[in-house]
Design an enzyme around this catalytic site. Structure first.
Site, PDB file in Angstrom:
ATOM      1  CG  HIS A 225      -2.075   0.926   1.108  1.00 56.73           C
ATOM      2  ND1 HIS A 225      -2.175   1.887   0.122  1.00 56.73           N
ATOM      3  CD2 HIS A 225      -3.205   1.057   1.863  1.00 56.73           C
ATOM      4  CE1 HIS A 225      -3.306   2.560   0.266  1.00 56.73           C
ATOM      5  NE2 HIS A 225      -3.943   2.076   1.323  1.00 56.73           N
ATOM      6  CE1 TYR A 230      -4.229   5.790   5.805  1.00 56.79           C
ATOM      7  CE2 TYR A 230      -4.614   4.873   3.624  1.00 56.79           C
ATOM      8  CZ  TYR A 230      -5.100   5.410   4.797  1.00 56.79           C
ATOM      9  OH  TYR A 230      -6.456   5.576   4.982  1.00 56.79           O
ATOM     10  NE  ARG A 373     -17.053   4.480  -1.670  1.00 55.00           N
ATOM     11  CZ  ARG A 373     -15.819   4.984  -1.708  1.00 55.00           C
ATOM     12  NH1 ARG A 373     -15.067   4.779  -2.786  1.00 55.00           N
ATOM     13  NH2 ARG A 373     -15.331   5.662  -0.690  1.00 55.00           N
TER      14      ARG A 373
END
Length: 411
Positions: A225, A230, A373
């Site tokens: 990731h 992040y 989603r």
């Protein structure tokens, strides 16, 4: 003599050949009964053409993107995770990437996020992998560290308080937030301390240890990731990395943290197993990370053994101006694909319709589609996409009676 009793585990495995989501020629009876208009298109739409990466042949190119679910306790996968990921496997997803999983306890985004920082996490994760494998899904896991965006509350609590901070009392770690530089994302997040060189080495080793555990759990793919603000991405972007040592300043220095992680993981991650990286292809902020940086990074990581770049955007600076629209991030995957043909690309972001999947893959805008989603809304997205594109694919035998007809018939 009574028939042999078949273990339920073996029974389910026997039902998955070919596995759900695999394009197959419709039998004559299915055509006669209206479940197919005729033979499959020749050639098949690319969305349903298999893709081989290293030793893995993935049955289609509609994949489940990693999505946080905030349903873990002390990092352990639960029965929710088993049910959640199994539904996609049973309904034909080619590859499923398990949500961002913390390589350290302080590497989680929230106290409720998954973890893989200790050996005890492996058993529950392996249950998920083993069950998904019965349905022919290739299983990936996204390894991550939240960095300066850690110790926050789960998404469903947003708007219920003035801050996103998760306190010690709530299982947070407000005194152990760190990043490349002591710059908070915004006033809703804790201010990190600047990492020392020893900190950098320790976190890199945590990624390596997590990769070993991922292999023990049976995962087929690791995705690092490196997106959405992040820790890995915090090193990449000049907006969040103001260091003056060998991990900051120039482009080569800012990508060093990620490149070293990749090199170390490739030493322990089996060579036959793919390695992906998700990046934010742009900060959407002037002076930040750009698509040109992403292309340059893709060339570097490809040479280090990365097989696919998963192209997302944003998440690192609240000043971002994101032009939200269907498929708005696809051009970034296309740019990498065109300029770095030696690496595969994945498109992600507001991809909600079968027509988008077809347009992206048929026109070589990306090699695969990561849907997010839409899978939450419609776990059968692969099945419904096949129906709309006129492709007859295998359904799980247990669900075959639910197959949609292309015409009504009583034959």
């Amino acid at each position: 003599m009574s028939p042999a009793i078949i273990k339920s585990q073996d029974f389910y495995q026997s039902q998955a050949n070919p596995s759900p989501g695999t394009a197959i020629e419709p039998p004559a009876v299915s055509i006669a009964q209206g479940f197919a208009q005729g033979p499959n298109p020749n050639p098949l739409p690319k969305a349903f053409q298999p893709l081989t990466i290293r030793n893995y042949t993935i049955k289609n190119r509609i994949w489940v993107s990693p999505m946080c679910t905030y349903s873990s306790d002390d990092g352990y996968a639960t029965d929710f995770h088993l049910s959640h990921y199994s539904q996609y496997a049973m309904r034909g997803a080619g590859l499923i990437v398990v949500e961002a999983t913390g390589v350290l306890p302080e590497g989680r985004i929230t106290p409720n996020c998954l973890g893989i920082w200790k050996d005890e996490h492996v058993e529950n994760l392996s249950r998920i992998v083993n069950h998904a494998h019965k349905y022919g899904a290739v299983m990936g896991i996204q390894l991550g560290h939240s960095g300066r965006k850690g110790s926050t509350i789960p998404l469903h609590l947003y708007g219920t308080r003035d801050t996103l901070h998760a306190s010690d009392r709530e299982g947070g770690w407000p005194n152990n937030i760190y990043g490349p530089s002591p710059i908070a994302y915004d006033d809703q997040h804790y201010t990190p301390r600047e990492m020392t060189i020893a900190d950098i080495g320790a976190v890199q080793q945590a990624f390596v240890d997590a990769a070993v555990r991922a292999d023990k759990a049976g995962f087929d793919v690791i995705e690092l990731h490196g997106a959405h603000g992040y820790l890995i991405y915090e090193f990449l972007s000049p907006l969040s990395n103001h260091r003056t040592d060998s991990y900051g300043g120039s482009f080569d220095n800012r990508v060093r943290f990620l490149v070293e992680i990749i090199r170390k993981i490739r030493q322990v991650w089996p060579k036959e197993k793919p390695l992906f990286v998700r990046v934010s292809a742009t900060d959407w902020v002037e002076g930040g990370w750009t698509i040109d940086d992403t292309v340059a990074l893709a060339r570097i990581v490809s040479a280090e053994g990365v097989d696919l770049i998963d192209c997302s955007t944003a998440g690192n600076d609240p000043r971002q101006k994101i032009p939200l629209a269907p498929g708005f991030q696809v051009p970034f995957a296309t740019a990498v694909k065109e300029q770095v043909p030696e690496i595969l690309t994945g498109a992600v972001g507001l991809i909600t319709k079968p027509s988008q999947v077809s347009e992206i893959t048929q026109n070589d805008k990306a090699d695969v589609v990561f849907a997010a989603r839409e899978f939450l809304r419609n776990p059968s997205f692969v099945l419904s996409t096949a129906h709309e594109l006129g492709v007859y694919i295998k359904w799980a035998n247990q669900y075959e009676r639910g197959r949609v007809k292309t015409k009504y018939s009583f034959n």
